[in-house]
Design a protein around this motif. Structure first.
Motif, PDB file in Angstrom:
ATOM      1  N   TYR A 158       0.990  -0.767  -0.524  1.00  0.00           N
ATOM      2  CA  TYR A 158       0.400  -0.171   0.159  1.00  0.00           C
ATOM      3  C   TYR A 158       1.185   1.049   0.250  1.00  0.00           C
ATOM      4  CZ  TYR A 158      -4.449  -2.122   0.773  1.00  0.00           C
ATOM      5  OH  TYR A 158      -5.064  -3.463   0.404  1.00  0.00           O
ATOM      6  N   TYR A 159       0.477   2.171  -1.232  1.00  0.00           N
ATOM      7  CA  TYR A 159       1.287   3.666  -0.963  1.00  0.00           C
ATOM      8  C   TYR A 159       0.553   4.286  -0.986  1.00  0.00           C
ATOM      9  CZ  TYR A 159       4.373   0.198  -3.368  1.00  0.00           C
ATOM     10  OH  TYR A 159       5.009  -0.551  -4.137  1.00  0.00           O
ATOM     11  N   CYS A 160       1.172   5.628   0.040  1.00  0.00           N
ATOM     12  CA  CYS A 160       0.262   6.475  -0.181  1.00  0.00           C
ATOM     13  C   CYS A 160       0.770   7.627  -1.366  1.00  0.00           C
ATOM     14  CB  CYS A 160      -0.156   7.608   0.940  1.00  0.00           C
ATOM     15  SG  CYS A 160       1.632   7.947   1.724  1.00  0.00           S
ATOM     16  N   ALA A 161       0.171   8.895  -1.395  1.00  0.00           N
ATOM     17  CA  ALA A 161       0.521  10.093  -2.842  1.00  0.00           C
ATOM     18  C   ALA A 161      -0.132  11.212  -2.980  1.00  0.00           C
ATOM     19  CB  ALA A 161       0.270   9.653  -3.682  1.00  0.00           C
ATOM     20  N   ALA A 162       0.826  12.280  -2.522  1.00  0.00           N
ATOM     21  CA  ALA A 162       0.076  13.734  -2.852  1.00  0.00           C
ATOM     22  C   ALA A 162      -0.618  13.778  -3.775  1.00  0.00           C
ATOM     23  CB  ALA A 162       1.309  14.346  -2.291  1.00  0.00           C
ATOM     24  N   GLY A 163      -1.342  14.343  -4.641  1.00  0.00           N
ATOM     25  CA  GLY A 163      -1.476  14.700  -5.408  1.00  0.00           C
ATOM     26  C   GLY A 163      -2.958  16.091  -5.888  1.00  0.00           C
ATOM     27  N   PRO A 164      -3.586  15.169  -6.730  1.00  0.00           N
ATOM     28  CA  PRO A 164      -4.587  17.000  -6.518  1.00  0.00           C
ATOM     29  C   PRO A 164      -5.757  17.317  -5.523  1.00  0.00           C
ATOM     30  CG  PRO A 164      -5.393  15.052  -8.237  1.00  0.00           C
ATOM     31  CD  PRO A 164      -4.066  15.583  -7.720  1.00  0.00           C
ATOM     32  N   MET A 165      -5.571  18.498  -5.238  1.00  0.00           N
ATOM     33  CA  MET A 165      -6.930  18.850  -4.172  1.00  0.00           C
ATOM     34  C   MET A 165      -7.725  18.111  -4.231  1.00  0.00           C
ATOM     35  SD  MET A 165      -5.428  23.172  -3.357  1.00  0.00           S
ATOM     36  CE  MET A 165      -6.653  22.908  -2.092  1.00  0.00           C
ATOM     37  N   THR A 166      -8.338  17.788  -5.187  1.00  0.00           N
ATOM     38  CA  THR A 166      -9.574  17.467  -5.425  1.00  0.00           C
ATOM     39  C   THR A 166      -9.522  16.262  -5.336  1.00  0.00           C
ATOM     40  OG1 THR A 166      -9.113  17.488  -7.747  1.00  0.00           O
ATOM     41  CG2 THR A 166     -10.358  19.145  -7.463  1.00  0.00           C
TER      42      THR A 166
END
Length: 122
Positions: A93-101
Motif C-alpha cells: 500500500y502506497y500513499c501519494a500526494a496529488g490534486p486538491m480535489t
C-alpha cells in the motif's frame, strides 16, 4: 520532501489494520491524498482518495464499507482504517500526494511514499 507510510503487517482474515501516511517537508493540507496498492505483476489500483479539505472521499468498489480514509491536516497525517480484511487485500500500500480535489487517478499524483506491506492470511 517525503511521505512515509506505516501500519502494515500480517493480519488474519476479518481483522483490522490502520495505515498512516505522514508528510514531511511540505504542507499536506495543500494536497489531495490517495492510497493505492499494487501486487507484483499487476496494475496499480486506487484504493481510496481524499480531497485536501477532507470533504470528498472516494473508495474502490472492492473496499467500500470496509475501509475508511481520514486526515488530520494539523498533524500532516492521513489514515486508512481497514476493517474486515480479506486475503485479496494483500498488497503493498502506497500513499501519494496529488490534486486538491482528491481525484483518484494515480497519474495525477506527484509524490509517493515507499509503501507498506499488508498481508491477510490465516
Amino acid at each position: 520532501l517525503q511521505l512515509v507510510e506505516s501500519g502494515g503487517g500480517l493480519v488474519q482474515p476479518g481483522g483490522s489494520l490502520r495505515l498512516s501516511c505522514v508528510a514531511s517537508g511540505f504542507p499536506l493540507e495543500s494536497y489531495g491524498i490517495g492510497w493505492f496498492r499494487q501486487v507484483q505483476g499487476k496494475e496499480r489500483e486506487g484504493v481510496s482518495c481524499i480531497s485536501a479539505s477532507g470533504a470528498t472521499k472516494t473508495y474502490a468498489d472492492s473496499v467500500k464499507g470496509r475501509f475508511t480514509i481520514s486526515r488530520i491536516n494539523s498533524k500532516n497525517t492521513v489514515y486508512l482504517q481497514m476493517d474486515s480484511l480479506k486475503p485479496e487485500d494483500t498488497s503493498i500500500y502506497y500513499c501519494a500526494a496529488g490534486p486538491m480535489t482528491g481525484r483518484c487517478d494515480s497519474q495525477l499524483y506527484v509524490r509517493w511514499g515507499q509503501g507498506t506491506q499488508v498481508t491477510v492470511s490465516s
